[in-house]
Scaffold this motif. Structure first.
Motif, mmCIF file in Angstrom:
data_model
loop_
_atom_site.group_PDB
_atom_site.id
_atom_site.type_symbol
_atom_site.label_atom_id
_atom_site.label_comp_id
_atom_site.label_asym_id
_atom_site.label_seq_id
_atom_site.Cartn_x
_atom_site.Cartn_y
_atom_site.Cartn_z
ATOM 1 N N GLU A 81 1.098 -0.970 -0.349
ATOM 2 C CA GLU A 81 0.281 0.113 -0.230
ATOM 3 C C GLU A 81 0.800 1.053 0.131
ATOM 4 N N GLN A 82 2.143 1.757 0.653
ATOM 5 C CA GLN A 82 2.678 2.451 0.857
ATOM 6 C C GLN A 82 3.199 2.573 0.074
ATOM 7 N N ARG A 83 3.611 1.608 -0.133
ATOM 8 C CA ARG A 83 5.022 1.831 -2.027
ATOM 9 C C ARG A 83 3.731 1.899 -3.068
ATOM 10 N N LYS A 90 13.388 -2.455 -8.373
ATOM 11 C CA LYS A 90 11.835 -1.713 -8.077
ATOM 12 C C LYS A 90 11.347 -1.665 -9.640
ATOM 13 N N TYR A 91 10.851 -2.605 -10.282
ATOM 14 C CA TYR A 91 10.883 -2.675 -11.598
ATOM 15 C C TYR A 91 9.689 -1.752 -12.150
ATOM 16 N N ALA A 92 8.809 -1.435 -11.517
ATOM 17 C CA ALA A 92 8.152 0.050 -11.656
ATOM 18 C C ALA A 92 8.168 0.571 -12.032
ATOM 19 N N GLU A 93 9.392 1.648 -11.113
ATOM 20 C CA GLU A 93 10.207 2.470 -11.370
ATOM 21 C C GLU A 93 11.224 2.225 -12.823
ATOM 22 N N ASP A 94 11.974 1.684 -12.216
ATOM 23 C CA ASP A 94 13.458 1.013 -13.335
ATOM 24 C C ASP A 94 12.123 1.128 -15.042
ATOM 25 N N VAL A 95 11.046 0.713 -14.993
ATOM 26 C CA VAL A 95 10.292 0.959 -16.309
ATOM 27 C C VAL A 95 9.914 1.921 -17.058
ATOM 28 N N ILE A 96 9.506 2.653 -15.754
ATOM 29 C CA ILE A 96 9.167 4.246 -16.355
ATOM 30 C C ILE A 96 10.723 5.549 -16.455
ATOM 31 N N ALA A 97 11.715 4.873 -15.417
ATOM 32 C CA ALA A 97 12.690 5.229 -15.798
ATOM 33 C C ALA A 97 12.974 5.882 -17.711
ATOM 34 N N SER A 98 12.597 4.289 -18.122
ATOM 35 C CA SER A 98 13.226 3.880 -19.790
ATOM 36 C C SER A 98 12.099 4.232 -20.289
ATOM 37 N N LEU A 99 11.145 4.525 -19.759
ATOM 38 C CA LEU A 99 10.060 5.152 -20.863
ATOM 39 C C LEU A 99 10.369 6.624 -20.474
ATOM 40 N N LYS A 100 10.326 7.384 -19.917
ATOM 41 C CA LYS A 100 10.876 8.651 -19.667
ATOM 42 C C LYS A 100 12.622 8.967 -20.877
ATOM 43 N N SER A 101 13.460 8.231 -20.937
ATOM 44 C CA SER A 101 14.328 8.164 -21.057
ATOM 45 C C SER A 101 14.389 7.785 -23.100
ATOM 46 N N ASN A 102 12.478 7.513 -23.169
ATOM 47 C CA ASN A 102 12.665 7.521 -25.146
ATOM 48 C C ASN A 102 12.776 5.989 -25.387
ATOM 49 N N GLN A 103 13.301 5.311 -24.146
ATOM 50 C CA GLN A 103 13.398 3.475 -24.249
ATOM 51 C C GLN A 103 12.723 2.719 -23.762
ATOM 52 N N LYS A 104 12.321 1.695 -24.993
ATOM 53 C CA LYS A 104 11.945 0.146 -24.153
ATOM 54 C C LYS A 104 12.309 -0.110 -23.765
#
Length: 203
Positions: free
Chosen positions: A70-72, A170-184
């Motif tokens: 929940e907190q995460r 941290k799967y979720a954070e890593d995915v969003i970091a990739s998307l923000k860098s325009n990478q898959k």
């Protein structure tokens, strides 16, 4: 002969049920929805016109895993909503099958925990079935694109359900970091961790 036909019909029905509830995967189109939030207002993807994507998480009130995450989930929204990736939480449990997941109890929980994100009631589990959510929590990270809303990642929030591993991935954070860098994202699917979605017994 009638018994054989009946068995074939039952098997086909089971196959269709499984197909309808197949979990979305990376590259699939993420269906939009319009569900009632705990504040009584309807929420959909279009409720966030400036969003670059969405963190859709199927979660509930009483599952120990949902409580542990929940907190995460709150932290994900606080961190990534300002960056264009808001959390949209959906309760996939049928309230007749899980008395702790009525709309009124969802409202109580969201108020007590000060949820900064919408917490939506999926009447009839239609959206749950469209996404193929199996457990609570079950995460779907979606991006906006020229082709519409596209699933980028499906699975767990991280690999630390007990919440005691400082070295967790941290799967979720890593995915969003990739998307923000325009990478898959390098990881597009992991095993979801949580309680099974609660469904009303069939008559």
């Amino acid at each position: 002969m009638k018994k054989i036909i009946l068995l074939i019909m039952l098997a086909f029905s089971a196959f269709l049920s499984q197909a309808q509830n197949a979990t979305l995967k990376a590259g699939d189109t993420a269906p939009d929805f319009k569900l009632k939030n705990v504040d009584g207002k309807e929420v959909s993807f279009t409720s966030f016109p400036k969003a670059k994507g969405y963190i859709v998480v199927f979660t509930c009130n009483k599952c120990p895993y949902a409580i542990g995450y929940e907190q995460r989930i709150i932290d994900l929204d606080n961190k990534f909503r300002p960056q264009g990736y808001p959390v949209i939480a959906i309760n996939p449990n049928d309230p007749e099958a899980s008395k702790a997941d009525t709309f009124e109890k969802m409202q109580e929980l969201a108020k007590n925990k000060k949820y900064p994100f919408p917490y939506l009631f999926d009447a009839g589990q239609k959206v749950t079935d469209q996404y193929g959510a199996k457990r609570t929590p079950h995460l779907f990270i979606v991006s906006k694109s020229a082709k519409g809303n596209v699933v980028e990642y499906v699975g767990a929030i991280d690999n630390d359900p007990e919440g005691n591993n400082p070295q967790k991935t941290k799967y979720a954070e890593d995915v969003i970091a990739s998307l923000k860098s325009n990478q898959k994202p390098t990881i597009t699917q992991t095993k979801e961790i949580g309680c099974t979605v609660k469904r009303k017994a069939k008559a």
